[in-house]
Design a protein around this motif. Structure first.
Motif, PDB file in Angstrom:
ATOM      1  N   PHE A 254       0.986  -1.438   0.170  1.00  0.00           N
ATOM      2  CA  PHE A 254      -0.095  -0.005   0.228  1.00  0.00           C
ATOM      3  C   PHE A 254       0.827   1.178   0.007  1.00  0.00           C
ATOM      4  N   ILE A 255       1.869   1.352   0.832  1.00  0.00           N
ATOM      5  CA  ILE A 255       2.668   2.379   1.012  1.00  0.00           C
ATOM      6  C   ILE A 255       3.484   2.771  -0.394  1.00  0.00           C
ATOM      7  N   SER A 256       3.968   1.789  -0.731  1.00  0.00           N
ATOM      8  CA  SER A 256       4.845   1.768  -2.153  1.00  0.00           C
ATOM      9  C   SER A 256       3.941   2.407  -3.306  1.00  0.00           C
ATOM     10  N   GLU A 257       2.768   1.675  -3.416  1.00  0.00           N
ATOM     11  CA  GLU A 257       1.957   2.137  -4.658  1.00  0.00           C
ATOM     12  C   GLU A 257       1.649   3.539  -4.486  1.00  0.00           C
ATOM     13  N   PHE A 258       1.120   3.993  -3.288  1.00  0.00           N
ATOM     14  CA  PHE A 258       0.855   5.541  -3.141  1.00  0.00           C
ATOM     15  C   PHE A 258       1.941   6.196  -2.891  1.00  0.00           C
ATOM     16  N   GLU A 259       3.211   6.119  -2.676  1.00  0.00           N
ATOM     17  CA  GLU A 259       4.313   6.991  -2.755  1.00  0.00           C
ATOM     18  C   GLU A 259       4.887   6.977  -4.270  1.00  0.00           C
ATOM     19  N   LYS A 260       4.792   5.819  -4.937  1.00  0.00           N
ATOM     20  CA  LYS A 260       5.241   5.777  -6.163  1.00  0.00           C
ATOM     21  C   LYS A 260       4.344   6.864  -6.991  1.00  0.00           C
ATOM     22  N   ARG A 261       3.267   7.018  -6.779  1.00  0.00           N
ATOM     23  CA  ARG A 261       2.202   7.886  -7.345  1.00  0.00           C
ATOM     24  C   ARG A 261       1.958   9.256  -6.904  1.00  0.00           C
ATOM     25  N   LYS A 262       3.125   9.446  -5.855  1.00  0.00           N
ATOM     26  CA  LYS A 262       2.927  10.818  -5.344  1.00  0.00           C
ATOM     27  C   LYS A 262       1.452  11.239  -4.950  1.00  0.00           C
ATOM     28  N   ILE A 263       0.706  10.249  -4.281  1.00  0.00           N
ATOM     29  CA  ILE A 263      -0.724  10.645  -3.781  1.00  0.00           C
ATOM     30  C   ILE A 263      -0.383  10.971  -2.202  1.00  0.00           C
ATOM     31  N   ASP A 264      -0.575  12.033  -1.506  1.00  0.00           N
ATOM     32  CA  ASP A 264      -0.675  12.325  -0.396  1.00  0.00           C
ATOM     33  C   ASP A 264      -1.607  11.514   0.390  1.00  0.00           C
ATOM     34  N   PHE A 265      -1.061  10.759   1.338  1.00  0.00           N
ATOM     35  CA  PHE A 265      -1.942  10.042   2.429  1.00  0.00           C
ATOM     36  C   PHE A 265      -1.380  10.226   3.891  1.00  0.00           C
ATOM     37  N   CYS A 266      -2.305   9.796   4.557  1.00  0.00           N
ATOM     38  CA  CYS A 266      -1.793   9.754   6.126  1.00  0.00           C
ATOM     39  C   CYS A 266      -1.237   8.454   6.537  1.00  0.00           C
ATOM     40  N   TYR A 267      -0.333   8.330   7.377  1.00  0.00           N
ATOM     41  CA  TYR A 267       0.298   7.172   7.693  1.00  0.00           C
ATOM     42  C   TYR A 267      -0.482   6.436   8.954  1.00  0.00           C
ATOM     43  N   THR A 268      -1.620   6.315   8.568  1.00  0.00           N
ATOM     44  CA  THR A 268      -2.708   5.639   9.548  1.00  0.00           C
ATOM     45  C   THR A 268      -3.590   4.811   8.938  1.00  0.00           C
ATOM     46  N   MET A 269      -4.497   4.135   9.621  1.00  0.00           N
ATOM     47  CA  MET A 269      -5.187   2.950   8.865  1.00  0.00           C
ATOM     48  C   MET A 269      -6.365   2.743   9.609  1.00  0.00           C
ATOM     49  N   ALA A 270      -7.250   2.343   8.850  1.00  0.00           N
ATOM     50  CA  ALA A 270      -8.735   1.695   9.253  1.00  0.00           C
ATOM     51  C   ALA A 270      -8.534   0.149   9.029  1.00  0.00           C
ATOM     52  N   TYR A 271      -8.716  -0.599  10.288  1.00  0.00           N
ATOM     53  CA  TYR A 271      -8.496  -1.974  10.328  1.00  0.00           C
ATOM     54  C   TYR A 271      -9.679  -2.756   9.384  1.00  0.00           C
ATOM     55  N   PRO A 272      -9.636  -3.535   8.439  1.00  0.00           N
ATOM     56  CA  PRO A 272     -10.561  -4.144   7.744  1.00  0.00           C
ATOM     57  C   PRO A 272     -11.370  -4.854   8.721  1.00  0.00           C
ATOM     58  N   TYR A 273     -12.808  -4.749   8.433  1.00  0.00           N
ATOM     59  CA  TYR A 273     -13.641  -5.293   9.193  1.00  0.00           C
ATOM     60  C   TYR A 273     -13.749  -4.997  10.495  1.00  0.00           C
ATOM     61  N   GLY A 274     -12.746  -4.066  11.056  1.00  0.00           N
ATOM     62  CA  GLY A 274     -12.557  -3.732  12.443  1.00  0.00           C
ATOM     63  C   GLY A 274     -11.477  -4.846  13.302  1.00  0.00           C
ATOM     64  N   SER A 275     -11.261  -5.814  12.407  1.00  0.00           N
ATOM     65  CA  SER A 275     -10.492  -6.940  12.903  1.00  0.00           C
ATOM     66  C   SER A 275      -8.934  -6.876  13.162  1.00  0.00           C
ATOM     67  N   TYR A 276      -8.670  -7.133  14.381  1.00  0.00           N
ATOM     68  CA  TYR A 276      -7.102  -7.211  14.911  1.00  0.00           C
ATOM     69  C   TYR A 276      -7.001  -7.886  16.046  1.00  0.00           C
ATOM     70  N   ASP A 277      -5.611  -8.134  16.502  1.00  0.00           N
ATOM     71  CA  ASP A 277      -5.469  -9.043  17.651  1.00  0.00           C
ATOM     72  C   ASP A 277      -4.270  -8.350  18.245  1.00  0.00           C
ATOM     73  N   ARG A 278      -3.689  -8.881  19.359  1.00  0.00           N
ATOM     74  CA  ARG A 278      -2.675  -8.486  20.303  1.00  0.00           C
ATOM     75  C   ARG A 278      -1.304  -8.256  19.400  1.00  0.00           C
ATOM     76  N   TYR A 279      -1.212  -9.042  18.240  1.00  0.00           N
ATOM     77  CA  TYR A 279      -0.055  -8.705  17.586  1.00  0.00           C
ATOM     78  C   TYR A 279       0.127  -7.731  16.591  1.00  0.00           C
ATOM     79  N   THR A 280      -1.117  -7.263  16.423  1.00  0.00           N
ATOM     80  CA  THR A 280      -1.416  -6.217  14.978  1.00  0.00           C
ATOM     81  C   THR A 280      -0.658  -4.964  15.448  1.00  0.00           C
ATOM     82  N   CYS A 281      -0.861  -4.452  16.358  1.00  0.00           N
ATOM     83  CA  CYS A 281      -0.322  -3.071  16.961  1.00  0.00           C
ATOM     84  C   CYS A 281       1.084  -3.157  16.694  1.00  0.00           C
TER      85      CYS A 281
END
Length: 337
Positions: A254-281
């Motif tokens: 994700f990072i490389s494709e947006f940076e390659k195209r010089k599209i400004d984005f925030c280095y933050t994310m929304a967890y898909p389906y709100g799904s994460y666990d104790r290792y994700t962070c």
């Protein structure tokens, strides 16, 4: 002026003390630490000459100045910390906005419902903030409005351009769109989501970032897939090493494709389906992300601790209820009317 007799002790008078002393020119020279003379004065363990007495008094004065200086610095630091007041931040979560009533459900609302929500927010005096504002506040570089709110959109549907951006601009609000990177790579005319289910492509993402009404953030490169609803969480039977590699590779793509195209984005994310666990962070932090959004419906109580930003809660906006009803529980939680 001569000193009293008891101050002029002889060597014999010193033999019973536990401290090693030297007797020179009628003065005791104590071979101890810097604070020993003061300790002995206070405890009355030893007599000094007048000269030694005035030396100790001078030493106490110097120490007092030093202590006051330290207390002043400490107090200044405390004031800086206390200036970062705890805030209550409600975050709204939208997905698709569609005029097609056959599509309306818990994740698809009508354009009229969205406008009604923005009008309601405006009537409450709430002010929208973006991700960059939140991160600047955490660093002490942004003054949070009295009644802040964040407006987020998941999945990156093209309908945001037609139905969300114009309304946000009208009210002077900011939005945050979470983009699924792999769907930007697809040709909407050939994918499985024709018409109203089209997703933003690379040109759309570039134009949105330039207009500045919405900030873009990561919704993964390709973890929001019907093949697996694990999202960013570890899959059943997956080793920890394999999980870390899979998540890191996805976010790196994700990072490389947006940076390659010089599209400004925030280095933050929304967890898909709100799904994460104790290792994700840990992985998300290692990849350089500054914050992450869940689907847990809660008000965010923020104190300025950076770790709080990796579990931000949001309130999903379903179809079929009024703005007043949708905001009822949110208003109670933030204690503002």
């Amino acid at each position: 002026m001569s000193a009293p007799e008891h101050f002029n002790a002889s060597i014999a008078d010193c033999t019973d003390y536990k401290y090693k002393r030297k007797f020179q020119k009628s003065h005791y020279i104590i071979t101890r630490t810097y604070f020993c003379p003061i300790w002995e004065i206070l405890c009355g363990e030893i007599f000094f000459t007048w000269e030694k007495y005035f030396q100790v008094i001078s030493m106490i004065k110097k120490m007092s100045v030093l202590i006051l200086a330290i207390l002043y610095i400490f107090q200044s630091e405390c004031i800086c910390v206390q200036a970062q007041e705890t805030i209550k931040l409600p975050i709204l979560m939208y997905h698709q906005i569609s005029p097609n009533r056959n599509s309306w459900n818990d994740y698809v609302i009508s354009p009229e419902e969205f406008r009604e929500d923005m009008e309601y927010i405006n009537s409450l005096g709430w002010e929208s903030i973006g991700i960059k504002d939140l991160l600047a506040w955490q660093r002490g570089e942004f003054e949070m409005p009295e009644k802040p709110v964040m407006i987020t959109f998941d999945d990156g549907f093209r309908s945001l351009i037609e139905y969300a951006e114009p309304v946000l601009e009208e009210f002077g609000y900011k939005g945050v769109a979470a983009i699924i990177g792999s769907l930007c790579d697809q040709n909407n005319s050939e994918n499985q989501y024709p018409g109203e289910w089209d997703y933003l492509d690379w040109n759309d993402a570039m134009e949105i970032s330039k207009r500045g009404i919405m900030e873009l953030q990561c919704h993964s490169w390709d973890l929001h897939s019907s093949k697996s609803n694990a999202g960013c969480a570890k899959r059943w039977g997956e080793t920890l090493q394999a999980y870390r590699r899979r998540l890191s590779e996805d976010l790196s793509k994700f990072i490389s494709e947006f940076e390659k195209r010089k599209i400004d984005f925030c280095y933050t994310m929304a967890y898909p389906y709100g799904s994460y666990d104790r290792y994700t962070c840990d992985v998300v932090k290692d990849m350089g992300f500054d914050a992450a959004f869940t689907c847990t419906e809660k008000i965010n109580i923020l104190t300025g601790d950076p770790d709080e930003l990796y579990y931000l809660g949001r309130f999903n906006r379903p179809h079929g209820i009024s703005s007043e009803k949708y905001f009822t529980n949110i208003k109670k939680s933030v204690d503002i009317e």
